[in-house]
Every structure is written in C-alpha cells, then in structure tokens.
Enzyme design. Structure first.
Site, PDB file in Angstrom:
ATOM      1  N   GLY A   6     -28.306 -27.632 -48.094  1.00 43.34           N
ATOM      2  CA  GLY A   6     -27.434 -27.829 -46.807  1.00 43.34           C
ATOM      3  C   GLY A   6     -26.697 -29.218 -46.499  1.00 43.34           C
ATOM      4  N   GLU A  37     -30.181 -34.986 -43.817  1.00 41.06           N
ATOM      5  CA  GLU A  37     -30.249 -33.673 -43.533  1.00 41.06           C
ATOM      6  C   GLU A  37     -29.256 -32.822 -42.838  1.00 41.06           C
ATOM      7  OE1 GLU A  37     -31.546 -30.901 -44.205  1.00 41.06           O
ATOM      8  OE2 GLU A  37     -33.969 -30.965 -43.933  1.00 41.06           O
ATOM      9  N   ASP A  94     -34.362 -29.108 -37.035  1.00 43.64           N
ATOM     10  CA  ASP A  94     -34.811 -27.773 -36.120  1.00 43.64           C
ATOM     11  C   ASP A  94     -36.191 -28.214 -35.321  1.00 43.64           C
ATOM     12  OD1 ASP A  94     -34.405 -25.341 -34.859  1.00 43.64           O
ATOM     13  OD2 ASP A  94     -35.687 -24.382 -36.584  1.00 43.64           O
ATOM     14  N   PHE A 135     -28.243 -20.003 -33.776  1.00 45.12           N
ATOM     15  CA  PHE A 135     -28.185 -19.935 -35.490  1.00 45.12           C
ATOM     16  C   PHE A 135     -27.003 -20.333 -35.764  1.00 45.12           C
ATOM     17  CE2 PHE A 135     -28.462 -18.349 -39.853  1.00 45.12           C
ATOM     18  CZ  PHE A 135     -29.558 -18.917 -40.212  1.00 45.12           C
ATOM     19  N   ASP A 150     -25.886 -22.587 -44.258  1.00 43.92           N
ATOM     20  CA  ASP A 150     -25.719 -21.407 -44.571  1.00 43.92           C
ATOM     21  C   ASP A 150     -26.689 -19.902 -43.749  1.00 43.92           C
ATOM     22  OD1 ASP A 150     -28.447 -19.909 -46.836  1.00 43.92           O
ATOM     23  OD2 ASP A 150     -28.554 -21.883 -46.065  1.00 43.92           O
TER      24      ASP A 150
END
Length: 175
Positions: A42, A97, A101, A150, A157
């Site tokens: 990511g 990053e 989360d 989300f 992804d």
C-alpha cells in the site's frame, strides 16, 4: 460484492498533504542519515511521491507485513512476509505507511526496529483513522485524518484491486 461509493480524498488534497509532509521531514531530519521504510504494498505510491518531496538524499527499503489477508478487517496478527535488507543500526528510520487503522502493525514494527538499534523510529502516514486506534502510538507525520470507512486508491486496495486510482475512494464491501 463491492462497488466504489464516493471520492473521499482528491488527488489535489493528497498532493498538498505529501508536500507538507516532505517539507516537515526535510526540516526535522536535515543533516541526518534517514532511511525510509515503506510498508508494502500500500505505501509504494505514497512513498514514491514523498521521497521526491524530501530535500536531501535518503535511503529507502521496503517490508511486506500483513494483518489483513484478503479481508476488509484486521486479524490483529502481524506477519512479516518480507523484511528489509538495510542495516538500520544507528540510523534514523521513518516507517512510511498508507493508512494507520488500529496501529497494531506500526506498534509492532516500532518495537522491532528499536530492538535492531535504530537511532530513532518514527511514523509517517498519508491517511489515519483515529477512531479505529487500539495501539497508543505516536504518529509523527500524518497527512490526512479520515472517518471509519473502507477506502481504496492511492496504493490502498480491496482484494488487490484499485491501488492505481489517483484519489481515495470509499468502497461498499457488502460485509
């Protein structure tokens, strides 16, 4: 089943956040040896943009770490799939990053790099979901805080799809 619902963060907002992060990192680490460690897959897009905004030479490396598998929610179990090649002993490490989360992955990696005797270990993210945070970790460089949705795009992804979108979209996962 899943579908894109709406754009949450535009390309322009991402670019502006990356410029600000690059300027802050350039100021804070001026004259120091810095290693950017991108968390694959990511963070690849963000890290490529970020390192071009840093005003001095930096070393880079990548790790592949998993806590999600193919699910939309974290399992809480951190697995290192690919480790870095760089000897970070005595060097300043900036973990890069895409999205923070729960913070559990970054907490684990901070502890790991401290054991490897890095001079310092700090965290940089383009996106943060503070409402989901479980681990009490400092986020030294945060681009944009987002709600508990989300999201995909800009490297993020859903089942390995949508990383190439230039903005961040909310996904309806059907879960």
């Amino acid at each position: 089943m899943y579908a894109l619902r709406n754009t949450l963060v535009t390309r322009e907002e991402l670019q502006e956040a990356v410029k600000k992060l690059g300027a802050a990192i350039s100021r804070d680490y001026a004259g120091q040896e810095l290693v950017l460690v991108g968390i694959l897959k990511g963070a690849a897009v963000f890290m490529a943009d970020l390192m071009r905004e840093i005003s001095f030479p930096v070393a880079i490396d990548f790790m592949s770490v998993s806590s999600y598998g193919s699910s939309a929610t974290t399992s809480g179990v951190i697995t290192i799939k690919q480790d870095i090649d760089t000897d970070i002993r005595g060097k300043h490490v900036l973990l890069v990053e895409d999205l923070i989360d729960t913070g559990l992955t970054l907490q684990h990696l901070q502890q790991l790099f401290a054991l490897r005797e890095a001079a310092s270990v700090r965290i940089c993210t383009i996106l943060s979901k503070p409402s989901r945070r479980i681990a009490d970790i400092p986020i030294d460089y945060c681009g944009i805080e987002i709600p508990d949705e989300f999201v995909v795009g800009y490297g993020l992804d859903y089942a390995e799809q949508y990383r190439n979108l230039p903005e961040v979209w909310v996904v309806e996962t059907g879960e």
